[in-house]
Design an enzyme around this catalytic site. Structure first.
Site, PDB file in Angstrom:
ATOM      1  N   HIS A  67       0.837  -1.204   0.000  1.00 49.18           N
ATOM      2  CA  HIS A  67       0.000   0.000   0.000  1.00 49.18           C
ATOM      3  C   HIS A  67       0.872   1.254   0.000  1.00 49.18           C
ATOM      4  O   HIS A  67       0.584   2.237  -0.695  1.00 49.18           O
ATOM      5  CB  HIS A  67      -0.918  -0.028   1.225  1.00 49.18           C
ATOM      6  CG  HIS A  67      -1.694   1.213   1.437  1.00 49.18           C
ATOM      7  ND1 HIS A  67      -1.357   2.156   2.397  1.00 49.18           N
ATOM      8  CD2 HIS A  67      -2.800   1.694   0.818  1.00 49.18           C
ATOM      9  CE1 HIS A  67      -2.221   3.136   2.363  1.00 49.18           C
ATOM     10  NE2 HIS A  67      -3.104   2.895   1.420  1.00 49.18           N
ATOM     11  N   GLU A  70       2.184   1.815  -3.440  1.00 46.70           N
ATOM     12  CA  GLU A  70       1.133   2.389  -4.298  1.00 46.70           C
ATOM     13  C   GLU A  70       1.101   3.906  -4.160  1.00 46.70           C
ATOM     14  O   GLU A  70       1.018   4.640  -5.162  1.00 46.70           O
ATOM     15  CB  GLU A  70      -0.224   1.798  -3.915  1.00 46.70           C
ATOM     16  CG  GLU A  70      -1.412   2.424  -4.630  1.00 46.70           C
ATOM     17  CD  GLU A  70      -2.612   2.639  -3.722  1.00 46.70           C
ATOM     18  OE1 GLU A  70      -3.148   3.768  -3.700  1.00 46.70           O
ATOM     19  OE2 GLU A  70      -2.997   1.687  -3.020  1.00 46.70           O
TER      20      GLU A  70
END
Length: 429
Positions: A67, A70
């Site tokens: 995450h 990202e």
């Protein structure tokens, strides 16, 4: 009832799928009659891929690193990625799941330009010690916000009760502590390991010229060098089949309790097996708990649920589970009603009329969704990263059309059992 059904479906669009020399799989679904285009560039890399072996060396990463990566993909000193898309009438975003990360845009014009931008920003990375440290504070705030949301908190607490070791029990964003431990070097290792084209897929659906877009993609990729694809071995601790605990109550500042019941799959699934199992459970849960079911109406009439009550199924390569629940003034009473309902249906079987109604309803829902580019692309990507590399929507329709009452009853008895069930609730503190 006869289980023989005629299976026939001609999709209203063509599908082109091929693999580039660098290993990238591309799927185009051109639909000239539509104005909007939706594109997604995804990697088989999600939050559960925290431990892996590559080049003969094992690595264990902090929770939340997929995450975090990202977020950092949008960091580019030469362009504002969001502004670049917006300047030409498109919007861009991304998300991380348990098993993949996806970057996507939607727009109505200059699609070739947007496709090039999508490929370029995801296939480059700009990290410094300073911008990594800055991001930690941003993600920490995001984690605090998520932890303060009762629905999200209830969901993650249920997964923690369900799983002993599997990293699906850990929030996708990680914890504040794990995020603080992430380093630039770890991010670069994960990027070069999991963002190689051979581990990725590009899917585009909408109003574009397929020949033009195919040429843009191939020319873009031919200009770049990625080296040899890394051999990746994903490492997971052995997970017992039984839940970690069968009951879990969480005290939280909410006005009304929220019940969530979960059933743990013994194993994950892949490819066509995953499609068949996922489809069977979708029909089964609608027949048992859907808004048109007699059971749902009885709970509503008795004031045990509101219209937010729902049931869902999640299946991936290494895990799977069913969730049922919603807001309720009496979580123990609702749990008992659900258990009693399932015990009755396990003994007597699913009502044939309810099953057929649910099956036809899901067929209709999928057929209607074929006009939605976002639905096409997201589902294609999800099934692809989970092993259905020859995926086609006609396959899903075929499974729906041929699904039998006997198969649904078998799924019910093998999955929705008391010994793999967790009862969890968020209750006022």
């Amino acid at each position: 009832m006869s289980d023989a059904r005629h299976v026939s479906l001609e999709l209203p669009f063509e599908t082109r799928t091929w693999k580039l020399e660098n290993g990238l799989v591309v799927t185009l679904m051109p639909r000239p009659e539509l104005h909007q285009t939706y594109a997604m560039f995804a990697t088989r890399y999600g939050s559960i891929d925290r431990a892996f072996r590559t080049g003969g060396k094992a690595h264990e990463m902090p929770d939340g690193i997929a995450h975090f990566l990202e977020h950092k993909m949008f960091e580019d000193p030469e362009m504002d990625v969001f502004a670049r898309f917006a300047a030409h009438g498109a919007s861009v975003d991304a998300y991380t799941t348990f098993d993949h990360t996806a970057y996507y845009f939607s727009g109505t014009g200059e699609i070739a330009k947007h496709v090039g931008t999508l490929l370029d920003f995801v296939q480059s990375i700009h990290l410094t010690d300073e911008n990594v440290e800055k991001e930690k504070g941003i993600i920490a705030q995001e984690i605090h916000m998520v932890n303060d949301h009762p629905d999200r908190r209830g969901y993650m607490e249920l997964l923690k009760a369900m799983y002993h070791e599997h990293p699906v029990r850990i929030d996708i964003a990680g914890t504040v502590e794990s995020v603080q431990a992430i380093t630039k070097e770890q991010l670069l290792l994960c990027y070069h390991t999991f963002y190689h084209p051979s581990n990725m897929v590009l899917v585009i659906a909408g109003g574009f010229d397929a020949d033009e877009i195919a040429r843009v993609i191939e020319e873009n990729q031919a200009k770049k060098s990625f080296g040899k694809p890394p051999a990746i071995e994903r490492l997971y601790a052995e997970e017992p089949s039984a839940p970690a605990r069968s009951r879990h109550w969480v005290h939280f500042p909410v006005q009304q309790p929220r019940l969530l019941m979960g059933w743990k799959e013994a194993n994950g699934a892949s490819g066509s097996n995953l499609i068949e199992q996922d489809t069977a459970m979708t029909i089964l849960l609608d027949a048992l708990f859907g808004p048109t079911s007699a059971f749902y109406q009885s709970l509503l009439d008795d004031g045990l649920i509101d219209k937010g009550f729902s049931a869902g199924y999640q299946l991936a390569n290494t895990f799977g589970y069913t969730l049922v629940g919603g807001n309720t003034p009496h979580p123990d009473v609702l749990a008992e009603r659900i258990q009693s309902h399932l015990a009755h249906v396990r003994e007597h079987g699913i009502d044939e009329t309810a099953f057929e109604r649910a099956r036809k309803k899901i067929v209709g829902r999928v057929l209607m969704s074929l006009d939605q580019n976002a639905f096409l692309v997201r589902n294609w990507v999800t099934y692809f990263v989970r092993g259905a590399e020859a995926f086609a929507f006609a396959d899903v329709i075929a499974v729906l059309q041929t699904m039998t009452l006997e198969r649904a009853n078998a799924r019910l008895r093998e999955h929705l059992r008391d010994d793999n069930m967790v009862v969890s609730a968020v209750v006022p503190s």
